[in-house]
Design a protein around this motif. Structure first.
Motif, PDB file in Angstrom:
ATOM      1  N   GLU A 172       0.821  -1.218   0.000  1.00  0.00           N
ATOM      2  CA  GLU A 172       0.000   0.000   0.000  1.00  0.00           C
ATOM      3  C   GLU A 172       0.854   1.267   0.000  1.00  0.00           C
ATOM      4  O   GLU A 172       0.306   2.370  -0.023  1.00  0.00           O
ATOM      5  N   GLU A 174       3.019   2.947  -2.129  1.00  0.00           N
ATOM      6  CA  GLU A 174       2.953   3.920  -3.226  1.00  0.00           C
ATOM      7  C   GLU A 174       1.574   4.575  -3.310  1.00  0.00           C
ATOM      8  O   GLU A 174       1.470   5.793  -3.518  1.00  0.00           O
ATOM      9  N   LYS A 175       0.537   3.779  -3.152  1.00  0.00           N
ATOM     10  CA  LYS A 175      -0.827   4.312  -3.206  1.00  0.00           C
ATOM     11  C   LYS A 175      -1.044   5.335  -2.095  1.00  0.00           C
ATOM     12  O   LYS A 175      -1.584   6.427  -2.326  1.00  0.00           O
ATOM     13  N   SER A 178       0.892   8.588  -2.664  1.00  0.00           N
ATOM     14  CA  SER A 178       0.249   9.358  -3.722  1.00  0.00           C
ATOM     15  C   SER A 178      -0.999  10.069  -3.207  1.00  0.00           C
ATOM     16  O   SER A 178      -1.225  11.250  -3.505  1.00  0.00           O
TER      17      SER A 178
END
Length: 245
Positions: A172, A174-175, A178
């Motif tokens: 989780e 990178e998500k 972002s």
């Protein structure tokens, strides 16, 4: 009268945590986050989001001189247990738990916090009741605290120079980073955690602030050389908490 044998108590060096009622029992994730989270010298207020047993808030009380350490917990059983753990701790005068959803909390509370810390739900879809009915896994379901709600609340409640620390599955990372960027929250420190040297990275601990850094300090922690043979880095990190470290 309660059956004392049914009350599960986890003993740390400076406090105890009852975790019979809370769906999330004491585990490595929370202790790692509470031990790793950077503590600033001018820290005055801390918020633990989704407190469960209150373990993170208790760790923050042990590590800091913050005058205000608040927690928010929706589940009634976990809330009751959190309050009990706070009351029985050496820092009961600095700890307070609110019984509310985080969404309710951040829309009603006016003050800000210098540090917000959370071990949030992981699942984005509800676990299949046919394959699992464990309360622990239900507690990891994001229905009551999505990443969006968590980040929106943090963006509202975090003080100008404050920081936000979270632990997540590495899948989780990178998500979440972002999504955090959309709320003008930027990573400054990352700790990737592996169970053993040959294991894949399983967890990521991330510190965010409102100031975008040119360089993100990224480190790796290995917990064990082999089963129950802990690395020196891990022992150094958690030695102030675990009795046998």
């Amino acid at each position: 009268m309660k059956n004392l044998k049914s009350i599960k108590v986890f003993r740390f060096k400076e406090f105890e945590v009852s975790h019979s009622k809370s769906a999330m029992k004491i585990g490595t994730d929370a202790v790692l986050l509470g031990a790793w989270t950077p503590i600033e010298d001018n820290l005055n207020s801390i918020l633990d989001v989704g407190a469960g047993t209150g373990i993170l808030a208790l760790q923050m009380a042990q590590r800091s001189a913050a005058e205000t350490i608040d927690a928010v917990e929706l589940d009634p059983d976990a809330f009751e247990e959190c309050v009990t753990n706070f009351e029985h701790s050496p820092w009961s005068d600095r700890l307070f738990c609110y019984h509310a959803s985080f969404q309710e909390f951040y829309t009603e509370v006016e003050e800000t916090y210098d540090l917000i810390i959370s071990n949030p739900p992981y699942f984005t879809e509800e676990p299949d009741s046919k394959t699992t009915s464990k309360a622990r896994e239900k507690a990891r379901f994001q229905e009551h605290l999505s990443f969006k709600d968590l980040l929106e609340g943090v963006s509202i409640l975090l003080s100008r120079h404050g920081s936000f620390s979270v632990i997540l599955p590495v899948s989780e990372q990178e998500k979440f980073i972002s999504m955090a960027n959309a709320y003008q929250l930027y990573p400054s420190n990352i700790l990737n955690v592996k169970g053993q040297p040959t294991s894949p990275v399983k967890r990521t601990l991330i510190k965010f602030s409102r100031n975008k850094k040119n360089t993100i300090l990224t480190e790796e922690l290995i917990i064990e050389h082999s089963r129950h043979e802990y690395t020196q880095d891990y022992k150094d990190l958690v030695k102030d908490f675990y009795l046998k470290m």
